[in-house]
Design a protein around this motif. Structure first.
Motif, short mmCIF file in Angstrom:
data_model
loop_
_atom_site.label_atom_id
_atom_site.label_comp_id
_atom_site.label_asym_id
_atom_site.label_seq_id
_atom_site.Cartn_x
_atom_site.Cartn_y
_atom_site.Cartn_z
N PRO A 1 0.84 -1.20 0.00
CA PRO A 1 0.00 0.00 0.00
C PRO A 1 0.88 1.25 0.00
O PRO A 1 2.04 1.20 0.39
CB PRO A 1 -0.79 -0.13 1.32
N GLU A 2 0.29 2.37 -0.39
CA GLU A 2 1.05 3.62 -0.52
C GLU A 2 1.83 3.98 0.74
O GLU A 2 2.94 4.46 0.69
CB GLU A 2 0.08 4.76 -0.86
N GLU A 3 1.23 3.71 1.92
CA GLU A 3 1.88 4.10 3.17
C GLU A 3 3.18 3.34 3.41
O GLU A 3 3.99 3.76 4.24
CB GLU A 3 0.94 3.86 4.36
N PHE A 4 3.40 2.22 2.70
CA PHE A 4 4.62 1.46 2.92
C PHE A 4 5.58 1.56 1.73
O PHE A 4 6.59 0.87 1.70
CB PHE A 4 4.28 -0.01 3.18
N GLN A 5 5.26 2.39 0.74
CA GLN A 5 6.15 2.50 -0.40
C GLN A 5 7.43 3.21 0.03
O GLN A 5 7.39 4.24 0.69
CB GLN A 5 5.49 3.30 -1.52
N PRO A 6 8.61 2.66 -0.33
CA PRO A 6 9.87 3.33 0.01
C PRO A 6 9.92 4.71 -0.63
O PRO A 6 9.35 4.96 -1.67
CB PRO A 6 10.94 2.41 -0.60
N THR A 7 10.63 5.61 0.04
CA THR A 7 10.75 6.97 -0.47
C THR A 7 12.13 7.49 -0.19
O THR A 7 12.89 6.93 0.59
CB THR A 7 9.70 7.89 0.17
N GLY A 8 12.50 8.60 -0.80
CA GLY A 8 13.78 9.25 -0.50
C GLY A 8 14.93 8.69 -1.29
O GLY A 8 14.86 7.63 -1.90
N LYS A 9 16.04 9.42 -1.28
CA LYS A 9 17.22 9.05 -2.05
C LYS A 9 17.86 7.77 -1.54
O LYS A 9 18.62 7.12 -2.22
CB LYS A 9 18.24 10.19 -1.99
N ALA A 10 17.55 7.42 -0.31
CA ALA A 10 18.16 6.24 0.29
C ALA A 10 17.78 4.97 -0.45
O ALA A 10 18.45 3.96 -0.32
CB ALA A 10 17.75 6.11 1.74
N PHE A 11 16.71 5.00 -1.22
CA PHE A 11 16.24 3.77 -1.84
C PHE A 11 16.39 3.78 -3.36
O PHE A 11 15.68 3.10 -4.06
CB PHE A 11 14.78 3.52 -1.45
N ALA B 1 17.56 -10.38 20.81
CA ALA B 1 16.25 -10.53 20.17
C ALA B 1 15.63 -9.17 19.92
O ALA B 1 15.83 -8.23 20.68
CB ALA B 1 15.33 -11.37 21.06
N VAL B 2 14.89 -9.05 18.83
CA VAL B 2 14.15 -7.82 18.57
C VAL B 2 12.87 -7.88 19.40
O VAL B 2 11.78 -8.18 18.91
CB VAL B 2 13.84 -7.65 17.07
N SER B 3 13.03 -7.61 20.66
CA SER B 3 11.94 -7.72 21.64
C SER B 3 11.17 -6.41 21.73
O SER B 3 11.49 -5.42 21.07
CB SER B 3 12.52 -8.06 23.01
N LYS B 4 10.17 -6.39 22.57
CA LYS B 4 9.40 -5.16 22.79
C LYS B 4 10.30 -4.06 23.33
O LYS B 4 10.12 -2.88 23.02
CB LYS B 4 8.24 -5.41 23.75
N PHE B 5 11.29 -4.44 24.13
CA PHE B 5 12.22 -3.44 24.67
C PHE B 5 12.93 -2.71 23.53
O PHE B 5 13.08 -1.48 23.56
CB PHE B 5 13.26 -4.13 25.56
N VAL B 6 13.36 -3.43 22.50
CA VAL B 6 14.01 -2.82 21.34
C VAL B 6 13.00 -2.00 20.54
O VAL B 6 13.26 -0.85 20.16
CB VAL B 6 14.65 -3.89 20.44
N LEU B 7 11.84 -2.56 20.27
CA LEU B 7 10.83 -1.87 19.47
C LEU B 7 10.33 -0.59 20.14
O LEU B 7 9.93 0.36 19.46
CB LEU B 7 9.65 -2.81 19.19
N ASP B 8 10.39 -0.55 21.47
CA ASP B 8 10.04 0.67 22.20
C ASP B 8 11.06 1.79 21.97
O ASP B 8 10.76 2.96 22.18
CB ASP B 8 9.97 0.39 23.71
N ARG B 9 12.26 1.43 21.57
CA ARG B 9 13.33 2.41 21.36
C ARG B 9 13.27 3.03 19.97
O ARG B 9 13.96 4.00 19.68
CB ARG B 9 14.71 1.77 21.53
N ILE B 10 12.50 2.45 19.07
CA ILE B 10 12.51 2.87 17.66
C ILE B 10 11.30 3.74 17.38
O ILE B 10 10.15 3.32 17.52
CB ILE B 10 12.53 1.65 16.73
N PHE B 11 11.55 4.98 16.95
CA PHE B 11 10.49 5.94 16.65
C PHE B 11 10.22 5.97 15.16
O PHE B 11 11.12 5.79 14.34
CB PHE B 11 10.86 7.32 17.18
N VAL B 12 8.96 6.22 14.81
CA VAL B 12 8.49 6.05 13.44
C VAL B 12 8.03 7.37 12.84
O VAL B 12 7.30 8.13 13.46
CB VAL B 12 7.31 5.05 13.41
N CYS B 13 8.47 7.61 11.60
CA CYS B 13 7.93 8.70 10.79
C CYS B 13 7.38 8.06 9.52
O CYS B 13 8.13 7.82 8.56
CB CYS B 13 9.02 9.72 10.46
N ASP B 14 6.08 7.75 9.52
CA ASP B 14 5.46 7.09 8.37
C ASP B 14 5.42 8.00 7.15
O ASP B 14 5.54 7.53 6.01
CB ASP B 14 4.03 6.65 8.71
N LYS B 15 5.26 9.28 7.38
CA LYS B 15 5.12 10.22 6.27
C LYS B 15 6.34 10.19 5.34
O LYS B 15 6.22 10.30 4.12
CB LYS B 15 4.92 11.63 6.81
#
Length: 364
Positions: free
Chosen positions: A68-78, A112-126
């Motif tokens: 879906p559009e919200e998961f399409q890669p964007t930016g020069k990094a890709f 392990a990629v546990s909840k503790f790790v996932l709590d540390r990662i912040f998301v910018c979907d836009k």
């Protein structure tokens, strides 16, 4: 029976063309065989094992999957399979991959990629960005950048300081707030980065911030955590001073430190290893910035993520990112070699993964 001159010249020209084509084919084959590196950065990057929350499974991303559009890669990094990075950033990722493969360091480099790790990662979907928080490495400024990108505020200057770390008001969702399938999609497709600094200097910064200059809105560090460390690790029971750096080092270097960590909860994020925070051997990060070269790394990260035209990293005060060897040596000068070695043994993975040299005072 002599061949006319013009026909003779045509045959010579045709023969010369065939000879050039033949030599080109031979040269191309030689170059391909000589320089082909299936594990290098010109080929598709070898996928690392991703542990989703608590399950271990290898994630394969279909090459032509239409998300879906919200998961399409964007930016020069890709652009293409990999980020086209300057040599220093390529070397950092290559070092990381090599150390991750070192079986002798596996216990110090994998988690392990546990909840503790996932709590540390912040998301910018836009803008399809994931940022893993490594406290005491200038993370407040990066959070401000993401807050602006997410649209909660129009500029960094408008963000009140008390909002930055208030995760109910700052508009920064954590990766742990998504479903397992959404987490996997973001981990596979988004631009991912985090920042590191010399591990021992980071511990000094954490100690000073939380136990010496402790801000009044975090009283638990002095009134709950410090007494807990003192009771268990202070050698001189008659000493009545507050938490000393020696007590802190002894706690961190204790192989049984988790007994207290559980009691302290998520407050330990200010001094646990980068491995425990961000799982760098399980998650394939796009860029790893270094605090010591942040003046160069910050603009590069913004450009690689394709957002340099939207926001700038806040101005860095002169000299603030420079590694202070004198300060580090002064803090460790009164601590026993045994305690320092035990501390290094715990943080060795961080030193090796990110190219930091073992301290000189540990070798003397």
């Amino acid at each position: 029976w002599l061949m006319p001159d013009n026909m003779h010249h045509q045959w010579l020209l045709l023969a010369a063309c065939f000879w050039v084509i033949f030599m080109f084919m031979v040269a191309s084959k030689f170059i391909t065989l000589t320089f082909k590196d299936p594990d290098g950065y010109g080929a598709k990057q070898e996928s690392l094992i991703l542990t989703a929350v608590t399950k271990v499974e290898e994630v394969h991303v279909p090459e032509e999957k239409h998300w879906p559009e919200e998961f399409q890669p964007t930016g020069k990094a890709f652009s293409g399979n990999l980020i086209r990075q300057p040599l220093v950033h390529m070397e950092r990722l290559e070092l990381l991959r090599n150390v991750c493969r070192d079986t002798a360091l596996r216990d110090l480099s994998h988690t392990a990629v546990s909840k503790f790790v996932l709590d540390r990662i912040f998301v910018c979907d836009k803008h399809k960005i994931l940022f893993c928080q490594t406290p005491k490495v200038g993370n407040t400024q990066w959070k401000k950048v993401l807050i602006v990108l997410n649209g909660a505020f129009s500029s960094i200057e408008e963000i009140p300081e008390n909002i930055v770390h208030d995760h109910e008001k700052n508009g920064l969702p954590r990766l742990s707030s998504f479903s397992d399938s959404e987490i996997k999609k973001r981990l596979n497709l988004y631009f991912k980065f985090f920042i590191v600094r010399d591990p021992f200097e980071r511990l000094i910064s954490a100690f000073k911030d939380k136990f010496v200059h402790n801000p009044r809105f975090e009283p638990w560090y002095r009134h709950e955590i410090a007494p807990g460390i003192i009771r268990k690790y202070r050698k001189n029971r008659t000493e009545t001073k507050g938490l000393q750096f020696e007590d802190f080092v002894r706690y961190l270097g204790d192989p049984n430190h988790r007994w207290l960590d559980v009691q302290f909860g998520d407050h330990i994020i200010h001094w646990v290893t980068y491995v425990e925070l961000c799982a760098p051997c399980e998650i394939t990060y796009s860029v790893i910035g270094h605090h010591e070269t942040l003046e160069d790394d910050a603009p590069y990260i913004l450009k690689a993520a394709g957002i340099d035209h939207l926001v700038s990293y806040p101005t860095i005060p002169p000299g603030i990112t420079v590694y202070n060897r004198t300060k580090v040596e002064r803090y460790f000068s009164g601590i026993s070699k045994r305690d320092i070695r035990r501390l290094y043994a715990r943080f060795e993975g961080d030193f090796k993964l990110f190219g930091y040299r073992e301290p000189d005072f540990l070798l003397n």
